[in-house]
Design an enzyme around this catalytic site. Structure first.
Site, mmCIF file in Angstrom:
data_model
loop_
_atom_site.group_PDB
_atom_site.id
_atom_site.type_symbol
_atom_site.label_atom_id
_atom_site.label_comp_id
_atom_site.label_asym_id
_atom_site.label_seq_id
_atom_site.Cartn_x
_atom_site.Cartn_y
_atom_site.Cartn_z
ATOM 1 N N CYS A 194 -1.311 0.728 7.447
ATOM 2 C CA CYS A 194 -2.737 0.403 7.609
ATOM 3 C C CYS A 194 -3.129 -0.835 6.798
ATOM 4 O O CYS A 194 -3.280 -1.921 7.349
ATOM 5 C CB CYS A 194 -3.626 1.586 7.194
ATOM 6 S SG CYS A 194 -3.363 3.089 8.157
ATOM 7 N N ARG A 195 -3.286 -0.665 5.489
ATOM 8 C CA ARG A 195 -3.884 -1.727 4.677
ATOM 9 C C ARG A 195 -2.969 -2.932 4.470
ATOM 10 O O ARG A 195 -3.373 -4.090 4.706
ATOM 11 C CB ARG A 195 -4.326 -1.163 3.314
ATOM 12 C CG ARG A 195 -5.457 -0.171 3.430
ATOM 13 C CD ARG A 195 -5.645 0.609 2.138
ATOM 14 N NE ARG A 195 -4.516 1.490 1.887
ATOM 15 C CZ ARG A 195 -4.352 2.221 0.809
ATOM 16 N NH1 ARG A 195 -5.242 2.138 -0.173
ATOM 17 N NH2 ARG A 195 -3.313 3.021 0.665
ATOM 18 N N SER A 196 -1.727 -2.689 4.006
ATOM 19 C CA SER A 196 -0.891 -3.862 3.698
ATOM 20 C C SER A 196 -0.467 -4.665 4.930
ATOM 21 O O SER A 196 -0.428 -5.897 4.848
ATOM 22 C CB SER A 196 0.306 -3.497 2.807
ATOM 23 O OG SER A 196 1.143 -2.547 3.404
ATOM 24 N N ASP A 199 -8.331 3.715 1.345
ATOM 25 C CA ASP A 199 -7.331 4.191 2.304
ATOM 26 C C ASP A 199 -8.048 4.742 3.543
ATOM 27 O O ASP A 199 -8.777 5.731 3.455
ATOM 28 C CB ASP A 199 -6.508 5.284 1.613
ATOM 29 C CG ASP A 199 -5.422 5.837 2.506
ATOM 30 O OD1 ASP A 199 -5.379 5.475 3.698
ATOM 31 O OD2 ASP A 199 -4.621 6.635 1.997
ATOM 32 N N CYS A 207 0.867 -1.188 0.000
ATOM 33 C CA CYS A 207 0.000 0.000 0.000
ATOM 34 C C CYS A 207 0.899 1.233 0.000
ATOM 35 O O CYS A 207 2.093 1.126 -0.337
ATOM 36 C CB CYS A 207 -0.972 -0.020 1.177
ATOM 37 S SG CYS A 207 -0.197 0.031 2.807
HETATM 38 P P1 4NP Z 1 -1.786 2.806 4.145
HETATM 39 O O1 4NP Z 1 -2.434 4.161 4.743
HETATM 40 O O2 4NP Z 1 -1.260 3.161 2.765
HETATM 41 O O3 4NP Z 1 -2.922 1.869 4.106
HETATM 42 O O4 4NP Z 1 -0.674 2.426 5.111
HETATM 43 C C1 4NP Z 1 -1.771 5.378 4.765
HETATM 44 C C2 4NP Z 1 -0.858 5.633 5.760
HETATM 45 C C3 4NP Z 1 -0.232 6.862 5.806
HETATM 46 C C4 4NP Z 1 -0.506 7.826 4.855
HETATM 47 C C5 4NP Z 1 -1.428 7.561 3.848
HETATM 48 C C6 4NP Z 1 -2.059 6.326 3.800
HETATM 49 N N1 4NP Z 1 0.118 9.089 4.918
HETATM 50 O O5 4NP Z 1 -0.216 9.953 4.092
HETATM 51 O O6 4NP Z 1 0.975 9.315 5.790
#
Ligand code: 4NP
Length: 165
Positions: free
Chosen positions: A13-15, A130, A8
């Site tokens: 979060c997701r991965s 997200d 991700c």
């Molecule tokens: P992920 O979520 O891609 O599912 O880990 C996010 C975590 C952090 C950010 C964006 C999405 N960020 O902008 O910091």
């Protein structure tokens, strides 16, 4: 050994939850000696961080502890992993571009998927949304999605690689 990488943007979060849920499913089917998994992010934003506490909370409620340490996708990953699962279209394009820039080849079609291609309830929406700027309900939804995808992706691997136990 089949090596699976979930990807991700931030890898907090997701991965990591996709990885944790999938490893749990693999273990429950007794396939832990045949399938290994990991996760990574396309960005550097959270390198070294633990998974987001809201994602950990939701996982804990479902009986799963998340222990991943965030890292960035690297050129080496395109040699180490057999399958890469992108959480959304932006991740998918970034993975392709990073693979071309770092290794001189596009990671092969048939080994790179949008994870929601394995969600029978996706209804044409192939994005794992997200949740980072959303409320806790969004994290709950992510868990449900990666759990459905995990079951179906594992079925796909078992069939394709004849892993029947
Ligand atoms: P992920 O979520 O891609 O599912 O880990 C996010 C975590 C952090 C950010 C964006 C999405 N960020 O902008 O910091």
């Amino acid at each position: 050994m089949i090596n699976i990488l979930f990807v991700c943007l931030g890898n907090i979060c997701r991965s990591p939850v996709a990885e944790g849920v999938f490893r749990d499913l693999v273990g429950k089917r007794g396939l832990q000696e045949k399938i290994k998994c990991d996760s990574a992010g396309t960005s550097s934003y959270h390198i070294g961080d633990q998974p987001d506490r809201r994602m950990c909370q939701i996982a804990r409620q479902r009986g799963l502890q998340l222990t991943h340490c965030a890292r960035k996708l690297s050129g080496d990953d395109f040699y180490q992993f057999d399958y890469i699962l992108a959480m959304d279209e932006a991740n998918f394009e970034d993975i392709r571009n990073i693979s071309y820039r770092s290794s001189g080849f596009y990671f092969p079609e048939g080994q790179l998927y949008l994870y929601r291609e394995f969600d029978h309830l996706a209804n044409g929406d192939l994005t794992v949304p997200d949740p980072y700027y959303e409320d806790i309900a969004a994290f709950d939804e992510v868990y449900d999605i990666v759990e459905r995808c995990g079951h179906n992706f594992l079925d796909f691997l078992v069939e394709k690689h004849q892993l029947h136990t």
